[in-house]
Design an enzyme around this catalytic site. Structure first.
Site, PDB file in Angstrom:
ATOM      1  NE  ARG A 225       5.862  13.214  -9.731  1.00 37.92           N
ATOM      2  CZ  ARG A 225       6.328  13.771  -8.655  1.00 37.92           C
ATOM      3  NH1 ARG A 225       7.321  14.710  -8.735  1.00 37.92           N
ATOM      4  NH2 ARG A 225       5.732  13.774  -7.587  1.00 37.92           N
ATOM      5  CG  HIS A 273      12.420  12.658  -7.866  1.00 34.44           C
ATOM      6  ND1 HIS A 273      11.357  12.184  -8.724  1.00 34.44           N
ATOM      7  CD2 HIS A 273      12.104  13.512  -7.084  1.00 34.44           C
ATOM      8  CE1 HIS A 273      10.425  12.665  -8.139  1.00 34.44           C
ATOM      9  NE2 HIS A 273      10.756  13.629  -7.342  1.00 34.44           N
TER      10      HIS A 273
HETATM   11  P1  NDP Z   1       0.637  22.981  -7.032  1.00 32.48           P
HETATM   12  O1  NDP Z   1      -0.695  21.921  -7.210  1.00 32.48           O
HETATM   13  O2  NDP Z   1       0.581  24.045  -5.817  1.00 32.48           O
HETATM   14  O3  NDP Z   1       0.719  23.748  -8.335  1.00 32.48           O
HETATM   15  C1  NDP Z   1       0.387  23.221  -9.504  1.00 32.48           C
HETATM   16  C2  NDP Z   1       0.349  24.354 -10.688  1.00 32.48           C
HETATM   17  O4  NDP Z   1       0.315  23.892 -11.941  1.00 32.48           O
HETATM   18  C3  NDP Z   1      -0.760  25.353 -10.338  1.00 32.48           C
HETATM   19  O5  NDP Z   1      -0.280  26.784 -10.770  1.00 32.48           O
HETATM   20  C4  NDP Z   1      -1.554  24.903 -11.468  1.00 32.48           C
HETATM   21  O6  NDP Z   1      -2.628  25.971 -11.952  1.00 32.48           O
HETATM   22  C5  NDP Z   1      -0.848  24.465 -12.746  1.00 32.48           C
HETATM   23  N1  NDP Z   1      -1.591  23.710 -13.764  1.00 32.48           N
HETATM   24  C6  NDP Z   1      -2.066  22.431 -13.290  1.00 32.48           C
HETATM   25  N2  NDP Z   1      -2.340  21.789 -14.501  1.00 32.48           N
HETATM   26  C7  NDP Z   1      -2.363  22.854 -15.459  1.00 32.48           C
HETATM   27  C8  NDP Z   1      -2.628  22.899 -16.814  1.00 32.48           C
HETATM   28  N3  NDP Z   1      -3.387  21.950 -17.500  1.00 32.48           N
HETATM   29  N4  NDP Z   1      -2.257  24.028 -17.499  1.00 32.48           N
HETATM   30  C9  NDP Z   1      -1.549  24.906 -16.887  1.00 32.48           C
HETATM   31  N5  NDP Z   1      -1.477  24.790 -15.613  1.00 32.48           N
HETATM   32  C10 NDP Z   1      -1.563  24.014 -15.010  1.00 32.48           C
HETATM   33  O7  NDP Z   1       1.658  22.115  -6.963  1.00 32.48           O
HETATM   34  P2  NDP Z   1       3.301  22.441  -6.416  1.00 32.48           P
HETATM   35  O8  NDP Z   1       3.713  23.783  -6.943  1.00 32.48           O
HETATM   36  O9  NDP Z   1       3.101  22.050  -4.925  1.00 32.48           O
HETATM   37  O10 NDP Z   1       4.160  21.189  -7.112  1.00 32.48           O
HETATM   38  C11 NDP Z   1       4.419  20.900  -8.411  1.00 32.48           C
HETATM   39  C12 NDP Z   1       4.841  19.723  -8.781  1.00 32.48           C
HETATM   40  O11 NDP Z   1       6.424  19.712  -8.282  1.00 32.48           O
HETATM   41  C13 NDP Z   1       4.225  18.520  -7.951  1.00 32.48           C
HETATM   42  O12 NDP Z   1       3.088  18.075  -8.427  1.00 32.48           O
HETATM   43  C14 NDP Z   1       5.345  17.644  -8.251  1.00 32.48           C
HETATM   44  O13 NDP Z   1       5.013  16.876  -9.534  1.00 32.48           O
HETATM   45  C15 NDP Z   1       6.564  18.462  -8.388  1.00 32.48           C
HETATM   46  N6  NDP Z   1       7.667  18.118  -7.400  1.00 32.48           N
HETATM   47  C16 NDP Z   1       8.680  17.683  -7.576  1.00 32.48           C
HETATM   48  C17 NDP Z   1       9.787  17.558  -6.689  1.00 32.48           C
HETATM   49  C18 NDP Z   1      10.950  17.061  -6.790  1.00 32.48           C
HETATM   50  O14 NDP Z   1      11.941  16.724  -5.942  1.00 32.48           O
HETATM   51  N7  NDP Z   1      11.482  16.750  -8.062  1.00 32.48           N
HETATM   52  C19 NDP Z   1       9.164  17.727  -4.975  1.00 32.48           C
HETATM   53  C20 NDP Z   1       7.939  18.394  -5.111  1.00 32.48           C
HETATM   54  C21 NDP Z   1       7.178  18.461  -5.987  1.00 32.48           C
HETATM   55  P3  NDP Z   1      -3.729  26.860 -11.203  1.00 32.48           P
HETATM   56  O15 NDP Z   1      -2.895  27.668 -10.242  1.00 32.48           O
HETATM   57  O16 NDP Z   1      -4.471  27.670 -12.041  1.00 32.48           O
HETATM   58  O17 NDP Z   1      -4.414  25.785 -10.426  1.00 32.48           O
HETATM   59  C1  OXD Z   2       7.102  15.319  -4.454  1.00 35.12           C
HETATM   60  C2  OXD Z   2       8.327  14.703  -4.983  1.00 35.12           C
HETATM   61  O1  OXD Z   2       6.118  15.224  -5.021  1.00 35.12           O
HETATM   62  O2  OXD Z   2       9.343  14.519  -4.141  1.00 35.12           O
HETATM   63  O3  OXD Z   2       7.091  15.637  -3.266  1.00 35.12           O
HETATM   64  O4  OXD Z   2       8.612  14.734  -5.908  1.00 35.12           O
END
Ligand code: NDP
Ligand code: OXD
Length: 310
Positions: A225, A273
């Site tokens: 993001r 995106h």
């Molecule tokens: P998840 O919720 O499965 O994973 C999030 C990860 O971030 C976890 O490992 C979590 O730690 C870690 N995390 C959260 N907060 C913190 C923090 N304060 N410090 C350190 N680590 C932290 O998300 P996804 O993997 O499914 O997706 C990640 C992001 O990708 C989405 O939130 C979205 O913003 C983005 N995205 C972008 C897309 C695009 O097309 N550009 C498409 C889809 C998603 P823990 O494991 O310990 O909980």
């Molecule tokens: C999602 C994205 O969060 O597309 O699914 O960014």
């Protein structure tokens, strides 16, 4: 009981989602009415996307759950009008797409492909990249997407470090966590991948201080993001060359305004995106399975921890 499911995703995609959701709900054995204009006080489930029509959940008086078509729930997790469980999207297609985007852009920079794509201009100058096993890649975020990307990169031989909020042990990766682990995770990041959610805790994870902890010339990939990065600090690090390149897929404001310096900066690649897309068939199956579970009184898949924001 007949479940009433409101599609509140992007209106332009209703014609595609209507048959895909209807088929998936039928295959899951859910007796339901599906529509994009059901009366609010009759709706049991909302299929949600941030580019859809719903932002106030107050009129949905018998709502049982909101099922997000997006993985990132930053636009809805903090919504105070939402008082029922929120599930996010974890979808096979989304995960595979992200693996492909991250792997492709990592290999671009690892192999120094730009040099040849731009052309050597007749100057026969070989430049050999190190092997992947000599290259440090760090993935911030080890969730559904970050972990899958980190494991794929490790499978290609990269020295992969992952960083998350909670402690983890994942074969083939060096796992670090918490504030204390971040500096170490950044220090080995010749290529840094941001796959954190946007929460109050993750905003500006990359700022002047943390950017300075990266190795000279590091490359940043941000499919996570836009708010994960302090843009002014990144631009300063790009101007100085401390950051060698940034490939950015997500931005604080989308579409990225035409006047933004990222568009013209020679060390920046903008992708609009597109890193990973929720896929119609597989995501419809995830939604249908969650409606089935809710109707059967079973726990929902991929529930969001509203207090953590992801
Ligand atoms: P998840 O919720 O499965 O994973 C999030 C990860 O971030 C976890 O490992 C979590 O730690 C870690 N995390 C959260 N907060 C913190 C923090 N304060 N410090 C350190 N680590 C932290 O998300 P996804 O993997 O499914 O997706 C990640 C992001 O990708 C989405 O939130 C979205 O913003 C983005 N995205 C972008 C897309 C695009 O097309 N550009 C498409 C889809 C998603 P823990 O494991 O310990 O909980
Ligand atoms: C999602 C994205 O969060 O597309 O699914 O960014």
């Amino acid at each position: 009981m007949t479940a009433r499911v409101l599609y509140a995703g992007a209106p332009a995609r209703w014609d595609e989602y209507r048959p895909a959701l209807a088929r998936a709900l039928e295959q899951a054995g859910v007796d339901c009415v599906l529509g994009d204009d059901l009366p609010a006080d009759e709706v049991d489930y909302i299929v949600y996307a941030p580019n859809g029509p719903v932002s106030d959940f107050t009129p949905f008086t018998r709502l049982k759950a909101v099922l997000s078509l997006w993985a990132g729930v930053d636009t809805v997790a903090g919504n105070r009008t939402l008082t029922v469980p929120l599930a996010r999207m974890v979808d096979h297609g989304l995960t595979r797409g992200m693996i492909e985007w991250v792997t492709g852009h990592t290999l671009r920079h690892h192999l120094g492909m730009d040099r040849y794509i731009h052309g050597l201009g007749g100057d026969w100058q070989p430049a050999y990249p190190p092997l992947a096993e000599e290259r440090g890649v760090t993935v911030l975020g080890l969730g559904a997407l970050g972990r899958a990307c980190a494991e794929t990169l490790a499978g290609l031989g990269f020295r992969v470090t992952g960083w998350s909020r909670s402690a983890k042990t994942i074969p083939g990766l060096t796992c670090l966590h918490g504030e204390a682990g971040l500096a170490e995770a950044l220090a080995s990041a010749e290529i840094l991948v941001l796959l954190l959610p946007n929460t109050p805790e993750t905003e500006n994870t990359l700022n002047a201080t943390t950017l300075a902890q990266l190795p000279e010339g590091a490359v940043i990939l941000n499919p996570g993001r836009g708010r994960l990065i302090d843009d002014e600090a990144l631009l300063a690090a790009l101007d100085s060359g401390h950051v060698g390149h940034a490939t950015l897929d997500t931005f604080r404001v989308e579409p990225l305004p035409r006047a933004h310096r990222y568009w013209s900066h020679p060390r920046v690649t903008v992708t609009p995106h597109v890193a990973a897309e929720t896929r119609l068939r597989t995501s419809s199956e995830v939604i249908a399975e969650n409606v089935r579970r809710a109707e059967a009184g079973e726990p929902l898949l991929h529930l969001v921890d509203r207090s953590a924001g992801y």
